[in-house]
Design an enzyme around this catalytic site. Structure first.
Site, PDB file in Angstrom:
ATOM      1  CE  LYS A 153      -4.619   4.832 -15.701  1.00 18.88           C
ATOM      2  NZ  LYS A 153      -5.641   5.933 -15.558  1.00 18.88           N
ATOM      3  CB  THR A 183      -2.843  11.280 -20.418  1.00 17.40           C
ATOM      4  OG1 THR A 183      -2.351   9.973 -20.629  1.00 17.40           O
ATOM      5  CG2 THR A 183      -3.225  11.931 -21.728  1.00 17.40           C
ATOM      6  CB  THR A 184      -4.950  13.275 -16.199  1.00 20.59           C
ATOM      7  OG1 THR A 184      -5.507  12.097 -16.764  1.00 20.59           O
ATOM      8  CG2 THR A 184      -6.048  14.178 -15.714  1.00 20.59           C
ATOM      9  CE  LYS A 188      -7.205  11.404 -22.710  1.00 20.72           C
ATOM     10  NZ  LYS A 188      -7.785  11.106 -21.396  1.00 20.72           N
ATOM     11  CG  HIS A 190      -5.268   7.607 -24.869  1.00 21.93           C
ATOM     12  ND1 HIS A 190      -4.179   8.092 -24.189  1.00 21.93           N
ATOM     13  CD2 HIS A 190      -6.292   7.632 -23.988  1.00 21.93           C
ATOM     14  CE1 HIS A 190      -4.531   8.393 -22.945  1.00 21.93           C
ATOM     15  NE2 HIS A 190      -5.812   8.132 -22.803  1.00 21.93           N
ATOM     16  CB  SER A 219      -1.102   2.871 -13.773  1.00 22.51           C
ATOM     17  OG  SER A 219      -2.000   3.945 -13.747  1.00 22.51           O
ATOM     18  CB  THR A 276       0.269  20.260 -12.007  1.00 26.98           C
ATOM     19  OG1 THR A 276       1.614  20.727 -11.799  1.00 26.98           O
ATOM     20  CG2 THR A 276      -0.485  21.195 -12.930  1.00 26.98           C
ATOM     21  CG  MET A 308      -3.525  17.981 -10.572  1.00 27.72           C
ATOM     22  SD  MET A 308      -2.686  17.388 -12.043  1.00 27.72           S
ATOM     23  CE  MET A 308      -4.012  16.680 -12.995  1.00 27.72           C
ATOM     24  N   GLY A 350       0.461   7.768  -8.048  1.00 32.61           N
ATOM     25  CA  GLY A 350       1.282   8.808  -8.669  1.00 32.61           C
ATOM     26  C   GLY A 350       2.759   8.664  -8.353  1.00 32.61           C
TER      27      GLY A 350
HETATM   28  P1  A3P Z   1      -1.023   5.559 -10.872  1.00 32.57           P
HETATM   29  O1  A3P Z   1      -2.176   4.648 -11.199  1.00 32.57           O
HETATM   30  O2  A3P Z   1       0.294   4.843 -10.918  1.00 32.57           O
HETATM   31  O3  A3P Z   1      -1.213   6.300  -9.600  1.00 32.57           O
HETATM   32  P2  A3P Z   1      -3.345   8.906 -17.241  1.00 32.57           P
HETATM   33  O4  A3P Z   1      -3.724  10.301 -16.915  1.00 32.57           O
HETATM   34  O5  A3P Z   1      -2.513   8.778 -18.465  1.00 32.57           O
HETATM   35  O6  A3P Z   1      -4.513   7.993 -17.204  1.00 32.57           O
HETATM   36  O7  A3P Z   1      -2.339   8.415 -16.080  1.00 32.57           O
HETATM   37  C1  A3P Z   1      -2.812   8.124 -14.806  1.00 32.57           C
HETATM   38  C2  A3P Z   1      -1.633   7.936 -13.874  1.00 32.57           C
HETATM   39  O8  A3P Z   1      -1.001   9.215 -13.661  1.00 32.57           O
HETATM   40  C3  A3P Z   1      -2.061   7.411 -12.523  1.00 32.57           C
HETATM   41  O9  A3P Z   1      -0.937   6.661 -12.038  1.00 32.57           O
HETATM   42  C4  A3P Z   1      -2.236   8.724 -11.767  1.00 32.57           C
HETATM   43  O10 A3P Z   1      -2.223   8.583 -10.359  1.00 32.57           O
HETATM   44  C5  A3P Z   1      -1.020   9.492 -12.262  1.00 32.57           C
HETATM   45  N1  A3P Z   1      -1.137  10.941 -12.050  1.00 32.57           N
HETATM   46  C6  A3P Z   1      -2.207  11.735 -12.297  1.00 32.57           C
HETATM   47  N2  A3P Z   1      -1.953  12.999 -11.929  1.00 32.57           N
HETATM   48  C7  A3P Z   1      -0.692  13.017 -11.438  1.00 32.57           C
HETATM   49  C8  A3P Z   1       0.133  14.045 -10.879  1.00 32.57           C
HETATM   50  N3  A3P Z   1      -0.300  15.293 -10.751  1.00 32.57           N
HETATM   51  N4  A3P Z   1       1.375  13.691 -10.481  1.00 32.57           N
HETATM   52  C9  A3P Z   1       1.830  12.420 -10.611  1.00 32.57           C
HETATM   53  N5  A3P Z   1       1.074  11.406 -11.116  1.00 32.57           N
HETATM   54  C10 A3P Z   1      -0.167  11.699 -11.524  1.00 32.57           C
END
Ligand code: A3P
Length: 288
Positions: free
Chosen positions: A48, A51-52, A102, A104, A134, A223, A228, A252
């Site tokens: 959270k 990463t993505t 990837k 964790h 998150s 991105t 996304m 986000g």
């Molecule tokens: P929120 O739940 O605060 O919206 P991970 O990929 O590590 O699981 O992280 C997920 C978090 O990154 C989520 O946060 C998600 O919305 C946010 N996120 C994913 N893509 C994003 C982007 N392009 N820009 C900003 N935040 C992003």
């Protein structure tokens, strides 16, 4: 297995970390024989933390901005999550080089060969208040956990390091202590939000890539959060554990914690951050 930790999270202990059962299985089955390649590139994080987002950025930089493949091939195929049960590890072994991977796993649980070969690792983190919020929404959404508690209950779980891959602060600290290693790039979600262009340049330089002004614009556009969230290939739709794929892209934003944290929660977490991170120099950004 620590029964007390189990409840709705299937958590097992490895070193000081609470890992999901699939990560333990990975460690048991692949850890000893894991063969890293010198040119592997790893995106590493506590869940959270962005990463993505970082994976998609790294993919585009690395593929010379191949937007077409980014749109058509699922992220988990392009950038497998090595320890997850949805990943067919024999496919990872057969991927062409350089592999984008990837994990964790915290630094101290990474397969030795990754460290020995000094593979490039890009680590991302985010302020713990936004991570907790998150993670709460993610835990509610995840088929495996289907968390039914409220945020206050989830906060306790996060605070007491009972969410998977916790302790969050130790996860961060282990990598922070390696931030100056030449094969490690340490990033903050908030910095990417504040200034994506200079962070794209920084990531590209770390990966020995040059980006033209047009490349920068394309990556930035592709991105962007809204873009996304609309993209099927990054919607984690192949991940059967996601109950509702749409809500993975939740807000986000930096600072959504303000809608969830009480003054007591802020104080508790701040005290812990100050204690665990004292003298480390690691500091978080809570608002932009
Ligand atoms: P929120 O739940 O605060 O919206 P991970 O990929 O590590 O699981 O992280 C997920 C978090 O990154 C989520 O946060 C998600 O919305 C946010 N996120 C994913 N893509 C994003 C982007 N392009 N820009 C900003 N935040 C992003």
């Amino acid at each position: 297995k620590d029964e007390k930790l189990a409840e709705s999270f299937d958590v097992y202990l490895c070193n000081e970390f609470s890992l999901p059962s699939f990560a333990i299985k990975f460690i048991q089955e692949e850890y000893e024989t894991y063969e890293a390649r010198n040119d592997d590139i790893y995106v590493v994080s506590y869940p959270k933390t962005g990463t993505t987002w970082l994976q998609e950025i790294v993919y585009l930089i690395h593929s010379n901005v191949d937007i077409k493949s980014a749109l058509t091939l699922g992220l988990n195929k392009r950038f497998p999550y090595i320890e997850h049960s949805m990943t067919n590890f024999s496919e990872v072994k057969n991927m062409g080089s350089p592999r984008l991977l990837k994990t964790h796993l915290p630094y101290s649980c990474l397969p030795e060969d990754i460290l020995q070969k000094q593979c490039k690792m890009i680590y991302i983190t985010r302020n713990p208040r936004d991570v907790a919020v998150s993670y709460y929404h993610f835990a509610c959404m995840l088929k495996e956990t289907q968390y039914k508690g409220n945020f206050e209950q989830f906060f306790q779980r996060f605070y007491f390091d009972r969410t998977t891959y916790s302790p969050f602060l130790l996860h961060n600290l282990e990598f922070w202590n390696h931030r100056n290693d030449k094969n490690v790039l340490f990033l903050f979600y908030e910095d990417l939000k504040r200034d994506i262009t200079s962070n794209l340049k920084k990531i590209a330089a770390f990966l020995d890539h040059k980006l033209s002004p047009e490349d920068l614009i394309s990556i930035k556009e592709h991105t962007d959060f809204k873009s996304m969230a609309k993209t099927e290939s990054t919607a984690l739709s192949e991940d059967s554990s996601i109950g509702n794929k749409g809500s993975f892209y939740r807000k986000g934003q930096v600072g959504d914690w303000k809608n969830y944290f009480t003054q007591d929660m802020i104080q508790m977490l701040d005290d812990k951050v100050n204690e665990v991170l004292k003298d480390s120099g690691l500091q978080y950004t809570y608002e932009l």
